[in-house]
Design a protein around this motif. Structure first.
Motif, PDB file in Angstrom:
ATOM      1  N   GLY A  46       0.792  -1.226   0.000  1.00  0.00           N
ATOM      2  CA  GLY A  46       0.000   0.000   0.000  1.00  0.00           C
ATOM      3  C   GLY A  46       0.822   1.272   0.000  1.00  0.00           C
ATOM      4  N   ARG A  47       2.059   1.191   0.436  1.00  0.00           N
ATOM      5  CA  ARG A  47       2.924   2.378   0.471  1.00  0.00           C
ATOM      6  C   ARG A  47       3.618   2.620  -0.863  1.00  0.00           C
ATOM      7  NH1 ARG A  47       6.906   0.340   4.729  1.00  0.00           N
ATOM      8  NH2 ARG A  47       6.558  -1.482   3.407  1.00  0.00           N
ATOM      9  N   ASP A  48       3.566   1.628  -1.729  1.00  0.00           N
ATOM     10  CA  ASP A  48       4.262   1.704  -3.013  1.00  0.00           C
ATOM     11  C   ASP A  48       3.273   2.206  -4.070  1.00  0.00           C
ATOM     12  OD1 ASP A  48       5.803   1.402  -5.248  1.00  0.00           O
ATOM     13  OD2 ASP A  48       5.845  -0.788  -5.206  1.00  0.00           O
ATOM     14  N   LEU A  49       3.426   3.433  -4.514  1.00  0.00           N
ATOM     15  CA  LEU A  49       2.477   4.046  -5.430  1.00  0.00           C
ATOM     16  C   LEU A  49       2.907   3.930  -6.889  1.00  0.00           C
ATOM     17  CD1 LEU A  49       1.437   7.234  -3.423  1.00  0.00           C
ATOM     18  CD2 LEU A  49       0.528   4.911  -3.327  1.00  0.00           C
ATOM     19  N   SER A  50       3.891   3.102  -7.162  1.00  0.00           N
ATOM     20  CA  SER A  50       4.263   2.835  -8.545  1.00  0.00           C
ATOM     21  C   SER A  50       3.282   1.809  -9.120  1.00  0.00           C
ATOM     22  CB  SER A  50       5.704   2.317  -8.635  1.00  0.00           C
ATOM     23  OG  SER A  50       5.814   1.073  -7.961  1.00  0.00           O
ATOM     24  N   SER A  51       3.296   1.650 -10.452  1.00  0.00           N
ATOM     25  CA  SER A  51       2.352   0.754 -11.120  1.00  0.00           C
ATOM     26  C   SER A  51       3.100  -0.176 -12.068  1.00  0.00           C
ATOM     27  CB  SER A  51       1.316   1.577 -11.896  1.00  0.00           C
ATOM     28  OG  SER A  51       0.627   2.470 -11.041  1.00  0.00           O
ATOM     29  N   GLY A  52       2.367  -1.122 -12.636  1.00  0.00           N
ATOM     30  CA  GLY A  52       2.956  -2.017 -13.616  1.00  0.00           C
ATOM     31  C   GLY A  52       3.510  -3.303 -13.045  1.00  0.00           C
ATOM     32  N   HIS A  53       3.130  -3.636 -11.813  1.00  0.00           N
ATOM     33  CA  HIS A  53       3.588  -4.873 -11.175  1.00  0.00           C
ATOM     34  C   HIS A  53       2.506  -5.358 -10.216  1.00  0.00           C
ATOM     35  CE1 HIS A  53       4.255  -2.727  -7.375  1.00  0.00           C
ATOM     36  NE2 HIS A  53       4.706  -1.730  -8.130  1.00  0.00           N
ATOM     37  N   ILE A  54       2.680  -6.551  -9.656  1.00  0.00           N
ATOM     38  CA  ILE A  54       1.683  -7.097  -8.722  1.00  0.00           C
ATOM     39  C   ILE A  54       2.289  -7.356  -7.349  1.00  0.00           C
ATOM     40  CG2 ILE A  54       0.109  -8.071 -10.435  1.00  0.00           C
ATOM     41  CD1 ILE A  54       1.572 -10.776 -10.025  1.00  0.00           C
ATOM     42  N   GLY A  55       3.314  -6.591  -7.002  1.00  0.00           N
ATOM     43  CA  GLY A  55       3.900  -6.715  -5.680  1.00  0.00           C
ATOM     44  C   GLY A  55       4.667  -8.016  -5.516  1.00  0.00           C
ATOM     45  N   GLY A  56       4.612  -8.554  -4.321  1.00  0.00           N
ATOM     46  CA  GLY A  56       5.313  -9.800  -4.020  1.00  0.00           C
ATOM     47  C   GLY A  56       4.444 -10.704  -3.182  1.00  0.00           C
ATOM     48  N   PRO A  57       4.942 -11.893  -2.857  1.00  0.00           N
ATOM     49  CA  PRO A  57       4.142 -12.837  -2.074  1.00  0.00           C
ATOM     50  C   PRO A  57       3.755 -12.259  -0.719  1.00  0.00           C
ATOM     51  CG  PRO A  57       6.430 -13.542  -2.198  1.00  0.00           C
ATOM     52  CD  PRO A  57       6.273 -12.425  -3.166  1.00  0.00           C
ATOM     53  N   ALA A  58       2.505 -12.470  -0.342  1.00  0.00           N
ATOM     54  CA  ALA A  58       2.060 -12.101   0.998  1.00  0.00           C
ATOM     55  C   ALA A  58       2.658 -13.100   1.994  1.00  0.00           C
ATOM     56  CB  ALA A  58       0.534 -12.099   1.055  1.00  0.00           C
ATOM     57  N   PRO A  59       2.575 -12.822   3.298  1.00  0.00           N
ATOM     58  CA  PRO A  59       3.262 -13.666   4.283  1.00  0.00           C
ATOM     59  C   PRO A  59       2.735 -15.091   4.429  1.00  0.00           C
ATOM     60  CG  PRO A  59       2.926 -11.478   5.166  1.00  0.00           C
ATOM     61  CD  PRO A  59       2.146 -11.543   3.892  1.00  0.00           C
ATOM     62  N   HIS A  60       1.692 -15.462   3.667  1.00  0.00           N
ATOM     63  CA  HIS A  60       1.212 -16.840   3.758  1.00  0.00           C
ATOM     64  C   HIS A  60       1.780 -17.742   2.666  1.00  0.00           C
ATOM     65  CE1 HIS A  60      -1.159 -15.190   0.641  1.00  0.00           C
ATOM     66  NE2 HIS A  60      -2.346 -15.644   0.944  1.00  0.00           N
ATOM     67  N   CYS A  61       2.743 -17.220   1.865  1.00  0.00           N
ATOM     68  CA  CYS A  61       3.268 -18.065   0.797  1.00  0.00           C
ATOM     69  C   CYS A  61       4.626 -17.578   0.314  1.00  0.00           C
ATOM     70  CB  CYS A  61       2.290 -18.129  -0.376  1.00  0.00           C
ATOM     71  SG  CYS A  61       2.084 -16.569  -1.262  1.00  0.00           S
ATOM     72  N   GLU A  62       5.224 -18.360  -0.561  1.00  0.00           N
ATOM     73  CA  GLU A  62       6.454 -17.983  -1.243  1.00  0.00           C
ATOM     74  C   GLU A  62       6.284 -18.266  -2.725  1.00  0.00           C
ATOM     75  OE1 GLU A  62       9.515 -20.328   0.546  1.00  0.00           O
ATOM     76  OE2 GLU A  62       8.659 -22.245  -0.060  1.00  0.00           O
ATOM     77  N   ILE A  63       7.091 -17.604  -3.541  1.00  0.00           N
ATOM     78  CA  ILE A  63       6.961 -17.721  -4.993  1.00  0.00           C
ATOM     79  C   ILE A  63       8.339 -17.956  -5.605  1.00  0.00           C
ATOM     80  CG2 ILE A  63       6.388 -16.471  -7.131  1.00  0.00           C
ATOM     81  CD1 ILE A  63       4.217 -14.998  -5.587  1.00  0.00           C
ATOM     82  N   LYS A  64       8.382 -18.844  -6.579  1.00  0.00           N
ATOM     83  CA  LYS A  64       9.599 -19.034  -7.357  1.00  0.00           C
ATOM     84  C   LYS A  64       9.238 -19.062  -8.837  1.00  0.00           C
ATOM     85  CE  LYS A  64       9.649 -24.131  -7.396  1.00  0.00           C
ATOM     86  NZ  LYS A  64      10.409 -25.356  -7.037  1.00  0.00           N
ATOM     87  N   LEU A  65      10.233 -18.837  -9.684  1.00  0.00           N
ATOM     88  CA  LEU A  65      10.062 -18.886 -11.133  1.00  0.00           C
ATOM     89  C   LEU A  65      10.851 -20.067 -11.676  1.00  0.00           C
ATOM     90  CD1 LEU A  65      10.507 -15.099 -12.068  1.00  0.00           C
ATOM     91  CD2 LEU A  65       8.423 -16.294 -11.402  1.00  0.00           C
ATOM     92  N   ILE A  66      10.204 -20.873 -12.524  1.00  0.00           N
ATOM     93  CA  ILE A  66      10.896 -21.996 -13.141  1.00  0.00           C
ATOM     94  C   ILE A  66      10.987 -21.763 -14.648  1.00  0.00           C
ATOM     95  CG2 ILE A  66      10.188 -23.597 -11.344  1.00  0.00           C
ATOM     96  CD1 ILE A  66       8.173 -24.793 -13.295  1.00  0.00           C
ATOM     97  N   ASP A  67      12.040 -22.266 -15.233  1.00  0.00           N
ATOM     98  CA  ASP A  67      12.323 -21.994 -16.637  1.00  0.00           C
ATOM     99  C   ASP A  67      11.221 -22.512 -17.558  1.00  0.00           C
ATOM    100  OD1 ASP A  67      14.640 -21.142 -15.514  1.00  0.00           O
ATOM    101  OD2 ASP A  67      15.958 -22.586 -16.511  1.00  0.00           O
ATOM    102  N   VAL A  68      10.982 -21.751 -18.633  1.00  0.00           N
ATOM    103  CA  VAL A  68      10.096 -22.185 -19.722  1.00  0.00           C
ATOM    104  C   VAL A  68      10.937 -22.088 -20.999  1.00  0.00           C
ATOM    105  CG1 VAL A  68       7.830 -21.928 -20.806  1.00  0.00           C
ATOM    106  CG2 VAL A  68       8.182 -21.092 -18.468  1.00  0.00           C
ATOM    107  N   PRO A  69      11.810 -23.078 -21.224  1.00  0.00           N
ATOM    108  CA  PRO A  69      12.795 -22.956 -22.302  1.00  0.00           C
ATOM    109  C   PRO A  69      12.186 -22.811 -23.684  1.00  0.00           C
ATOM    110  CG  PRO A  69      12.773 -25.179 -21.348  1.00  0.00           C
ATOM    111  CD  PRO A  69      11.971 -24.312 -20.446  1.00  0.00           C
TER     112      PRO A  69
END
Length: 657
Positions: free
Chosen positions: A427-450
């Motif tokens: 809520g303090r970040d007033l920039s746009s064009g992204h969806i923030g990061g994981p909330a404290p109930h989860c974690e996120i990783k990116l896996i390759d899509v070759p």
């Protein structure tokens, strides 16, 4: 506003290097802490209601607008204590129909207080709710009722009739509990089909006369089987536990002290109109019930939504980008049409507040009162927190909402399989064009899509398929181990099918879709949703469907124009004014719109092969009722392709001629 150098996510300490994937990332304040699961005082959804009762017992909880002779009156409220009493009575009524632990109960209606009361009555006895919605179609409803073996469905009269009409194909259905008053014809029809039809009031009365205790659920008890509408094939039943549905409340509450989210409380008021059959609306209401807030329901007609909003004056408003885009378009169209000093003043105010956003402020003493109060009045004038989810929203629209409504605007990302919100903006970040990061109930990783050229080693920003793990991740698809294994791996990671990248501050951006891509004849991969999002920013375009045949080298599109805008636009181009249906058939109009979109697409950064080469103008909007959209307003691509196959063939024929 947070400082620009702040990292919003951090790599999980001690996580191993795994070939073909990036390290998991968590919220920067919770990197070394366990995932949050249930919020304070609520280890299941019944206790969640009890906390609301403790805070707001005799205060309003659920409100609706009675309509007399077609005229809606003021909101009428039921208090937390009154709702709890109804829940207990209805739960006893369910128990006298042999419903207990793990019994499935159907809910079939638009949003209304009885939906919530019935669901909580189920939770009191560890029953599992199965929401139904008729935009799925009769075949999908039949599939859901039979797969989940529904014996009892709580429904409105109109929905009950749908079930009775196909009763011969629903062998388990024995009881219909009617939220509104059943007529004699409906009762008689049910009796003839060996189905009890009883009003919810009568069943509550029966439960009051013969109270029956239930077995309370644990956090791991399945609370609901939420069937995804999907874009192809039969729906899949997503099994969500009580902890799954509570985890977003726990996540948001854990961030209140850091001002990352708005401190919603018992003084807040919310308008409910997004479908309760879907998880976005459900988790918002779980949060508000925990806080003891009030929830007012719309009349049931989205065309009258703003009238309901004006009456209710909510402080919290949740929606999907489709509606926010419409508000954005209408306001800017009004400014353009007004012209003169009014337009100049709006532009000056807008520019000033946009500069304010960059310095971390959403309020402006002069411009908020002088210019933007009329815009705020569209949503009742009191909104302080706005939520958006279910689909991507453009940066322009996010900025517009913050500027015009002076509210905290939070964008969430997730799926039914992740109990709605997995990633949220700060809520303090007033920039746009992204969806923030994981909330404290989860974690996120990116896996390759070759095959698409995305890897977790990409510089400067790692890219790959978004995978999510945490207390919000579903327990599997009901009676469908094969599909479960495709989405939920052995380590508990949910593979979303969305492609994302981490930006320089550890925030997530959605850039593509693994499944919704196709390859053109020359070998270029196309992400149609990206192109549609660009075109739909143009004021002419209300909706779009971009399609590419793998045997063709170009793209075509079905464009639904904004009726008000295109009628003025054709006049500005020196073309004759006509009714919308006739404009859509006019070849000169079609060519002019195509040229406009080609120019606009290039200006917005679309590559040559991404710009469509032919269009068909469709006067009728895509809707869930037409079968072309899901109830959360996502385009059903497979259905749209079938529906417009003739027009697609004709467009390609015209290109090659």
């Amino acid at each position: 506003m947070v400082k620009q150098q702040l990292m919003f996510t951090v790599e999980v300490p001690g996580s191993p290097e795994v070939a073909g994937e990036g390290k998991p990332r968590r919220h920067f304040l919770h990197a070394d802490k366990p995932f949050v699961g249930c919020p304070p005082e609520a280890s299941n959804l019944h206790e969640n209601l009890l906390r609301g009762v403790k805070l707001s017992g005799d205060s309003p909880y659920l409100g609706s607008r009675p309509v007399t002779n077609g005229v809606p009156g003021p909101y009428v409220w039921q208090t937390y204590n009154e709702v709890l009493k109804r829940v207990k009575n209805l739960g006893s009524g369910f128990a006298h129909r042999d419903l207990g632990v793990d019994s499935a109960v159907g809910l079939f209606s638009i949003n209304r207080p009885e939906w919530i009361i019935a669901e909580h009555a189920c939770f009191l006895h560890s029953c599992i709710t199965v929401p139904l919605y008729d935009t799925l179609g009769a075949d999908a409803i039949e599939f859901i009722v039979n797969q989940s073996e529904l014996g009892l469905v709580v429904a409105t009269k109109d929905k009950a009739k749908i079930l009775l009409d196909i009763k011969e194909r629903l062998p388990t259905l024995k009881h219909l509990v009617i939220m509104d008053t059943p007529d004699e014809e409906l009762i008689a029809k049910g009796k003839g089909l060996d189905v009890e039809v009883i009003s919810i009031i009568d069943l509550e009365r029966e439960g009051a006369e013969k109270p029956k205790e239930g077995t309370l659920p644990t956090k791991d008890t399945i609370a609901t089987i939420c069937y995804t509408s999907g874009t192809t094939g039969l729906p899949k039943g997503v099994m969500l536990s009580h902890e799954n549905l509570l985890s977003f409340t726990a996540a948001t509450r854990s961030l209140v002290d850091s001002n990352s989210v708005c401190n919603y409380n018992k003084d807040d008021c919310y308008i409910s109109y997004l479908p309760l059959a879907h998880v976005f609306e459900r988790i918002v209401q779980v949060c508000l019930t925990w806080a003891g807030a009030r929830i007012g329901f719309y009349q049931g007609d989205t065309l009258k939504l703003l009238d309901d909003v004006a009456e209710l004056k909510p402080t919290i408003f949740a929606s999907v980008p489709r509606l926010y885009n419409r508000i954005y378009d209408k306001v800017l169209q009004g400014v353009k049409a007004k012209g003169g000093i009014g337009a100049m003043l709006f532009k000056k105010a807008f520019a000033a507040k946009k500069a304010y956003l960059a310095s971390g402020h959403t309020n402006h003493m002069l411009w908020d009162n002088l210019v933007f109060s009329k815009v705020r009045a569209r949503l009742g004038g009191r909104v302080r927190l706005m939520l958006t989810g279910a689909a991507p929203i453009s940066a322009d629209v996010m900025d517009f909402l913050r500027i015009c409504f002076s509210a905290m605007v939070i964008e969430g990302y997730g799926q039914t399989e992740t109990s709605g919100g997995a990633s949220v903006t700060d809520g303090r970040d007033l920039s746009s064009g992204h969806i923030g990061g994981p909330a404290p109930h989860c974690e996120i990783k990116l896996i390759d899509v070759p095959e698409m050229g995305y890897t977790s080693k990409d510089e400067p920003h790692p890219r790959g398929e978004i995978c999510i793990r945490g207390t919000n991740v579903f327990k599997g698809y009901y009676k469908n181990p094969e599909k479960t294994a495709e989405t939920l791996d052995k380590d508990g990671w949910c593979h979303t099918g969305d492609v994302g990248r981490w930006d320089s501050q550890g925030r997530l951006q959605i850039i593509d879709r693994v499944k919704n891509i196709f390859k053109l004849a020359q070998g270029e991969y196309i992400a149609p949703e990206k192109i549609e999002l660009v075109y739909q920013k143009h004021e002419i375009v209300a909706q779009s469907f971009v399609y590419g045949d793998s045997l063709q080298a170009t793209l075509v599109a079905i464009i639904v124009p904004d009726e008000d805008v295109i009628k003025q636009w054709v006049i500005s181009k020196g073309l004759p004014s006509k009714p919308l249906a006739e404009l859509c058939q006019d070849q000169a109009v079609r060519k002019a719109v195509l040229k406009e979109l080609e120019d606009y697409g290039r200006a917005e950064g679309l590559k040559g092969f991404e710009n469509v080469k032919n269009i068909y103008l469709e006067p009728n909007q895509f809707t869930p009722e037409s079968g072309l959209m899901t109830p959360t307003f996502k385009l059903k691509r497979h259905e749209a392709k079938k529906y417009y196959q003739k027009q697609i063939d004709e467009m390609y024929a015209a290109i090659s001629s």
